[in-house]
Write an enzyme that holds these catalytic residues in place. Structure first.
Site, PDB file in Angstrom:
ATOM      1  N   ARG A  41      11.051  -6.053   4.904  1.00 10.73           N
ATOM      2  CA  ARG A  41      10.802  -4.623   4.684  1.00 10.73           C
ATOM      3  C   ARG A  41      11.726  -3.756   5.539  1.00 10.73           C
ATOM      4  O   ARG A  41      11.970  -4.040   6.701  1.00 10.73           O
ATOM      5  CB  ARG A  41       9.343  -4.319   5.028  1.00 10.73           C
ATOM      6  CG  ARG A  41       9.046  -2.831   5.046  1.00 10.73           C
ATOM      7  CD  ARG A  41       7.614  -2.537   4.803  1.00 10.73           C
ATOM      8  NE  ARG A  41       6.754  -2.843   5.939  1.00 10.73           N
ATOM      9  CZ  ARG A  41       5.436  -2.664   5.913  1.00 10.73           C
ATOM     10  NH1 ARG A  41       4.849  -2.239   4.820  1.00 10.73           N
ATOM     11  NH2 ARG A  41       4.710  -2.957   6.971  1.00 10.73           N
TER      12      ARG A  41
ATOM     13  N   ARG B 200      10.576  -1.527  10.891  1.00 12.83           N
ATOM     14  CA  ARG B 200       9.501  -1.034  11.760  1.00 12.83           C
ATOM     15  C   ARG B 200       9.362  -1.968  12.948  1.00 12.83           C
ATOM     16  O   ARG B 200       9.453  -3.183  12.793  1.00 12.83           O
ATOM     17  CB  ARG B 200       8.185  -1.033  10.961  1.00 12.83           C
ATOM     18  CG  ARG B 200       7.859   0.311  10.363  1.00 12.83           C
ATOM     19  CD  ARG B 200       6.729   0.220   9.390  1.00 12.83           C
ATOM     20  NE  ARG B 200       5.508  -0.352   9.963  1.00 12.83           N
ATOM     21  CZ  ARG B 200       4.337  -0.381   9.333  1.00 12.83           C
ATOM     22  NH1 ARG B 200       4.234   0.130   8.124  1.00 12.83           N
ATOM     23  NH2 ARG B 200       3.272  -0.907   9.899  1.00 12.83           N
TER      24      ARG B 200
ATOM     25  N   ARG C 140     -10.182   1.119   8.175  1.00  7.88           N
ATOM     26  CA  ARG C 140      -9.804  -0.248   8.504  1.00  7.88           C
ATOM     27  C   ARG C 140     -10.900  -0.971   9.286  1.00  7.88           C
ATOM     28  O   ARG C 140     -10.696  -2.114   9.718  1.00  7.88           O
ATOM     29  CB  ARG C 140      -8.543  -0.221   9.366  1.00  7.88           C
ATOM     30  CG  ARG C 140      -7.233  -0.432   8.610  1.00  7.88           C
ATOM     31  CD  ARG C 140      -6.114  -0.389   9.621  1.00  7.88           C
ATOM     32  NE  ARG C 140      -4.917  -1.064   9.256  1.00  7.88           N
ATOM     33  CZ  ARG C 140      -3.811  -0.445   8.818  1.00  7.88           C
ATOM     34  NH1 ARG C 140      -3.800   0.836   8.601  1.00  7.88           N
ATOM     35  NH2 ARG C 140      -2.722  -1.149   8.597  1.00  7.88           N
TER      36      ARG C 140
ATOM     37  N   ARG D 105      -1.719  -8.429  13.333  1.00  8.34           N
ATOM     38  CA  ARG D 105      -2.154  -7.479  12.309  1.00  8.34           C
ATOM     39  C   ARG D 105      -2.971  -8.178  11.231  1.00  8.34           C
ATOM     40  O   ARG D 105      -3.965  -7.635  10.739  1.00  8.34           O
ATOM     41  CB  ARG D 105      -0.944  -6.762  11.699  1.00  8.34           C
ATOM     42  CG  ARG D 105      -0.346  -5.737  12.662  1.00  8.34           C
ATOM     43  CD  ARG D 105       1.071  -5.355  12.310  1.00  8.34           C
ATOM     44  NE  ARG D 105       1.184  -4.712  11.028  1.00  8.34           N
ATOM     45  CZ  ARG D 105       2.333  -4.630  10.339  1.00  8.34           C
ATOM     46  NH1 ARG D 105       3.435  -5.184  10.812  1.00  8.34           N
ATOM     47  NH2 ARG D 105       2.360  -3.999   9.197  1.00  8.34           N
TER      48      ARG D 105
ATOM     49  N   LYS E  93       0.834  -1.211   0.000  1.00  5.39           N
ATOM     50  CA  LYS E  93       0.000   0.000   0.000  1.00  5.39           C
ATOM     51  C   LYS E  93       0.869   1.262   0.000  1.00  5.39           C
ATOM     52  O   LYS E  93       0.662   2.156  -0.800  1.00  5.39           O
ATOM     53  CB  LYS E  93      -0.929   0.030   1.223  1.00  5.39           C
ATOM     54  CG  LYS E  93      -2.013  -1.023   1.212  1.00  5.39           C
ATOM     55  CD  LYS E  93      -3.044  -0.793   2.305  1.00  5.39           C
ATOM     56  CE  LYS E  93      -2.489  -0.943   3.709  1.00  5.39           C
ATOM     57  NZ  LYS E  93      -2.035  -2.309   4.051  1.00  5.39           N
TER      58      LYS E  93
HETATM   59  P1  AMP Z   1       0.216   0.845   8.664  1.00  5.97           P
HETATM   60  O1  AMP Z   1       1.420   1.712   8.576  1.00  5.97           O
HETATM   61  O2  AMP Z   1      -0.910   1.297   7.783  1.00  5.97           O
HETATM   62  O3  AMP Z   1       0.529  -0.616   8.519  1.00  5.97           O
HETATM   63  O4  AMP Z   1      -0.347   1.017  10.158  1.00  5.97           O
HETATM   64  C1  AMP Z   1       0.419   0.630  11.277  1.00  5.97           C
HETATM   65  C2  AMP Z   1      -0.462   0.464  12.495  1.00  5.97           C
HETATM   66  O5  AMP Z   1      -1.110   1.722  12.806  1.00  5.97           O
HETATM   67  C3  AMP Z   1      -1.607  -0.517  12.345  1.00  5.97           C
HETATM   68  O6  AMP Z   1      -1.188  -1.868  12.586  1.00  5.97           O
HETATM   69  C4  AMP Z   1      -2.588  -0.010  13.393  1.00  5.97           C
HETATM   70  O7  AMP Z   1      -2.162  -0.394  14.691  1.00  5.97           O
HETATM   71  C5  AMP Z   1      -2.427   1.500  13.296  1.00  5.97           C
HETATM   72  N1  AMP Z   1      -3.379   2.057  12.303  1.00  5.97           N
HETATM   73  C6  AMP Z   1      -3.083   2.608  11.101  1.00  5.97           C
HETATM   74  N2  AMP Z   1      -4.198   2.995  10.457  1.00  5.97           N
HETATM   75  C7  AMP Z   1      -5.246   2.685  11.280  1.00  5.97           C
HETATM   76  C8  AMP Z   1      -6.665   2.809  11.184  1.00  5.97           C
HETATM   77  N3  AMP Z   1      -7.249   3.313  10.081  1.00  5.97           N
HETATM   78  N4  AMP Z   1      -7.398   2.382  12.230  1.00  5.97           N
HETATM   79  C9  AMP Z   1      -6.832   1.878  13.334  1.00  5.97           C
HETATM   80  N5  AMP Z   1      -5.511   1.686  13.484  1.00  5.97           N
HETATM   81  C10 AMP Z   1      -4.713   2.100  12.473  1.00  5.97           C
END
Ligand code: AMP
Length: 215
Positions: free
Chosen positions: A128, A161, A89, A172, A14
């Protein structure tokens, strides 16, 4: 108006594709994950709260996340379009986004759903790396930097990360299947979902996405 959501499981690509699309169309790339990581880095109250959930691979509570996105997509730089990466999400987030979109006349026009088999996701996530300074994404095998450990774009240090470990990834993925995957049906009912094959090489995938989004 290019109001776009990029969907897909963790490791689908993404972030990488979002950066390309946003720069191609000159629209803001809005990543809730990046917003939370920035808040964590700056040790703000939002960062402290978000970190409790992110470190366990759980979703940050809806009210917090929805408020953040509402404020962001209402800004003037989103008037010709925006790209949401990692939001919504959950169903309440998607429903809130629909009403916000109506309220500010910025409805979602495209949901690009990046489809990748689960077996590939673990490799993608474990290999990653991201630039500590500018956030550019890399992979130790598939998307190597020119110099190991160093960002091609800004010379920053490449790091993993904290939530890119096998245990957090399991949580996740669980959250993805339980909370996020049902949104595909929600948006299919609205007639705005376009599936793309996330196993393709990045340039090919960008072309597929450009065909969907047009000029
Ligand atoms: P990402 O970088 O999109 O993989 O997001 C990393 C983490 O941030 C996720 O595993 C969630 O814990 C939190 N997170 C990101 N976007 C959301 C969202 N829309 N709703 C809830 N938690 C989020």
């Amino acid at each position: 108006m290019k109001n776009i959501i990029l969907m897909g499981p963790p490791g689908a690509g993404k972030g990488t594709n979002a950066k390309r699309i946003a720069s191609h169309y000159g629209i803001p790339h809005i990543s809730t994950g990046d917003m939370f990581r920035e808040a964590i880095k700056n040790k703000t109250p939002l960062g402290e709260l978000a970190n409790k959930y992110i470190s366990q691979g759980l979703l940050v509570p809806d009210d917090v996340t929805i408020g953040l996105v509402k404020e962001r997509i209402s800004l003037d730089d989103c008037k010709n379009g925006f790209l949401l990466d990692g939001f919504p999400r959950s169903l309440p987030q998607a429903e809130a986004l629909t009403s916000i979109g109506e309220e500010i006349s910025r409805p979602i026009k495209y949901v690009i759903n990046i489809v990748v088999p689960e077996s590939i996701l673990v490799d993608r996530i474990s290999g990653r790396r991201v630039c500590k300074t500018c956030g550019a994404p890399y992979h130790i095998r598939n998307m190597k930097p020119k110099v190991e450990g160093i960002c091609d774009l800004c010379g920053g240090e490449l790091v993993q990360r904290k939530d890119d470990n096998e245990e957090t990834l399991k949580a996740r993925l669980h959250e993805y299947h339980k909370m996020t995957e049902p949104l595909i049906s929600y948006y299919k009912n609205l007639g705005v979902v376009y599936d793309v094959d996330g196993t393709k090489d990045l340039d090919e995938l960008s072309k597929d996405i450009a065909k969907i989004l047009g000029e």
